[in-house]
Design a protein around this motif. Structure first.
Motif, PDB file in Angstrom:
ATOM      1  N   SER A  17       0.830  -1.204   0.000  1.00 30.13           N
ATOM      2  CA  SER A  17       0.000   0.000   0.000  1.00 30.13           C
ATOM      3  C   SER A  17       0.856   1.241   0.000  1.00 30.13           C
ATOM      4  O   SER A  17       2.010   1.228   0.459  1.00 30.13           O
ATOM      5  CB  SER A  17      -0.903   0.017   1.243  1.00 30.13           C
ATOM      6  OG  SER A  17      -1.744  -1.111   1.299  1.00 30.13           O
ATOM      7  N   ARG A  19       0.201   5.767   0.323  1.00 34.38           N
ATOM      8  CA  ARG A  19      -0.684   6.927   0.381  1.00 34.38           C
ATOM      9  C   ARG A  19       0.019   8.105  -0.273  1.00 34.38           C
ATOM     10  O   ARG A  19       1.073   8.540   0.190  1.00 34.38           O
ATOM     11  CB  ARG A  19      -1.075   7.297   1.809  1.00 34.38           C
ATOM     12  CG  ARG A  19      -2.141   8.393   1.842  1.00 34.38           C
ATOM     13  CD  ARG A  19      -2.455   8.862   3.253  1.00 34.38           C
ATOM     14  NE  ARG A  19      -1.412   9.748   3.761  1.00 34.38           N
ATOM     15  CZ  ARG A  19      -1.551  10.515   4.846  1.00 34.38           C
ATOM     16  NH1 ARG A  19      -2.695  10.488   5.518  1.00 34.38           N
ATOM     17  NH2 ARG A  19      -0.569  11.281   5.264  1.00 34.38           N
ATOM     18  N   ARG A  66      -9.534  -0.693  -5.261  1.00 34.78           N
ATOM     19  CA  ARG A  66      -8.198  -0.767  -4.660  1.00 34.78           C
ATOM     20  C   ARG A  66      -7.699   0.591  -4.193  1.00 34.78           C
ATOM     21  O   ARG A  66      -6.679   0.657  -3.501  1.00 34.78           O
ATOM     22  CB  ARG A  66      -7.206  -1.343  -5.662  1.00 34.78           C
ATOM     23  CG  ARG A  66      -7.536  -2.767  -6.075  1.00 34.78           C
ATOM     24  CD  ARG A  66      -6.412  -3.392  -6.905  1.00 34.78           C
ATOM     25  NE  ARG A  66      -6.197  -2.704  -8.166  1.00 34.78           N
ATOM     26  CZ  ARG A  66      -5.056  -2.107  -8.499  1.00 34.78           C
ATOM     27  NH1 ARG A  66      -4.024  -2.112  -7.663  1.00 34.78           N
ATOM     28  NH2 ARG A  66      -4.924  -1.508  -9.676  1.00 34.78           N
ATOM     29  N   VAL A  67      -8.373   1.642  -4.572  1.00 36.73           N
ATOM     30  CA  VAL A  67      -7.935   2.970  -4.161  1.00 36.73           C
ATOM     31  C   VAL A  67      -9.092   3.724  -3.521  1.00 36.73           C
ATOM     32  O   VAL A  67     -10.273   3.471  -3.830  1.00 36.73           O
ATOM     33  CB  VAL A  67      -7.362   3.798  -5.335  1.00 36.73           C
ATOM     34  CG1 VAL A  67      -6.256   3.056  -6.037  1.00 36.73           C
ATOM     35  CG2 VAL A  67      -8.446   4.219  -6.299  1.00 36.73           C
ATOM     36  N   HIS A  81      -5.193   6.850  -1.388  1.00 36.65           N
ATOM     37  CA  HIS A  81      -4.797   5.648  -0.673  1.00 36.65           C
ATOM     38  C   HIS A  81      -4.876   4.482  -1.663  1.00 36.65           C
ATOM     39  O   HIS A  81      -5.950   4.206  -2.209  1.00 36.65           O
ATOM     40  CB  HIS A  81      -5.733   5.386   0.499  1.00 36.65           C
ATOM     41  CG  HIS A  81      -5.925   6.558   1.417  1.00 36.65           C
ATOM     42  ND1 HIS A  81      -5.276   6.684   2.629  1.00 36.65           N
ATOM     43  CD2 HIS A  81      -6.682   7.666   1.288  1.00 36.65           C
ATOM     44  CE1 HIS A  81      -5.646   7.809   3.204  1.00 36.65           C
ATOM     45  NE2 HIS A  81      -6.499   8.435   2.412  1.00 36.65           N
ATOM     46  N   ASN A  83      -4.169   0.404  -2.318  1.00 34.57           N
ATOM     47  CA  ASN A  83      -3.969  -0.894  -1.699  1.00 34.57           C
ATOM     48  C   ASN A  83      -3.826  -1.964  -2.777  1.00 34.57           C
ATOM     49  O   ASN A  83      -4.159  -1.738  -3.944  1.00 34.57           O
ATOM     50  CB  ASN A  83      -5.167  -1.229  -0.806  1.00 34.57           C
ATOM     51  CG  ASN A  83      -5.400  -0.199   0.262  1.00 34.57           C
ATOM     52  OD1 ASN A  83      -4.502   0.130   1.039  1.00 34.57           O
ATOM     53  ND2 ASN A  83      -6.610   0.334   0.321  1.00 34.57           N
ATOM     54  N   SER A  84      -3.369  -3.111  -2.358  1.00 33.45           N
ATOM     55  CA  SER A  84      -3.225  -4.262  -3.264  1.00 33.45           C
ATOM     56  C   SER A  84      -2.531  -3.842  -4.558  1.00 33.45           C
ATOM     57  O   SER A  84      -2.994  -4.164  -5.662  1.00 33.45           O
ATOM     58  CB  SER A  84      -4.605  -4.858  -3.573  1.00 33.45           C
ATOM     59  OG  SER A  84      -5.258  -5.252  -2.391  1.00 33.45           O
ATOM     60  N   LEU A  85      -1.436  -3.160  -4.405  1.00 36.30           N
ATOM     61  CA  LEU A  85      -0.735  -2.631  -5.574  1.00 36.30           C
ATOM     62  C   LEU A  85      -0.178  -3.748  -6.445  1.00 36.30           C
ATOM     63  O   LEU A  85       0.254  -4.797  -5.956  1.00 36.30           O
ATOM     64  CB  LEU A  85       0.370  -1.678  -5.131  1.00 36.30           C
ATOM     65  CG  LEU A  85      -0.140  -0.313  -4.669  1.00 36.30           C
ATOM     66  CD1 LEU A  85       0.928   0.414  -3.859  1.00 36.30           C
ATOM     67  CD2 LEU A  85      -0.569   0.527  -5.855  1.00 36.30           C
TER      68      LEU A  85
END
Length: 118
Positions: A17, A19, A66-67, A81, A83-85
């Protein structure tokens, strides 16, 4: 003078993740749409998300789920933010602003690089 300054990029492993922050100045923050875009080498620029001046939030299809985008009006800052990039999320991420919406922003930041390793 309108300024948009991105920060928070970096190198992260797949599944991780980040930010990103976009600090804005020089305009009335809550009267502008603030968007996040990204561009990878050899690829077209892609819209990631946008907060409109009336508070609607739009997400691009490739990142939806995911964002999350949020804003702090007291700090004139918008956050992305992520996530799960995935490795395919690697790109230079830009924030941009315009009074007339998310489609064709007038003002752009310099960008922050996100690299996702597999």
């Amino acid at each position: 003078e309108v300024q948009l300054v991105e920060s928070g990029g970096g190198l992260v492993q797949a599944g991780g993740s980040l930010r990103l922050s976009c600090a804005a100045s020089g305009f009335t923050f809550d009267r502008y749409a603030i968007g996040w875009f990204r561009q990878a080498p050899g690829k077209e620029r892609e819209g990631v998300s946008c907060i409109t001046s009336d508070g609607r939030i739009i997400y691009g299809d490739t990142v939806k789920g995911r964002v999350t985008v949020s804003s702090d009006n007291a700090r004139n800052t918008v956050y992305l933010h992520m996530n799960s990039l995935k490795p395919e999320d690697s790109a230079n991420y830009y924030c941009a602003a315009d009074q007339d919406g998310c489609e064709a922003p007038t003002y752009w930041g310099q960008g922050t690089q996100v690299t996702v390793s597999s």
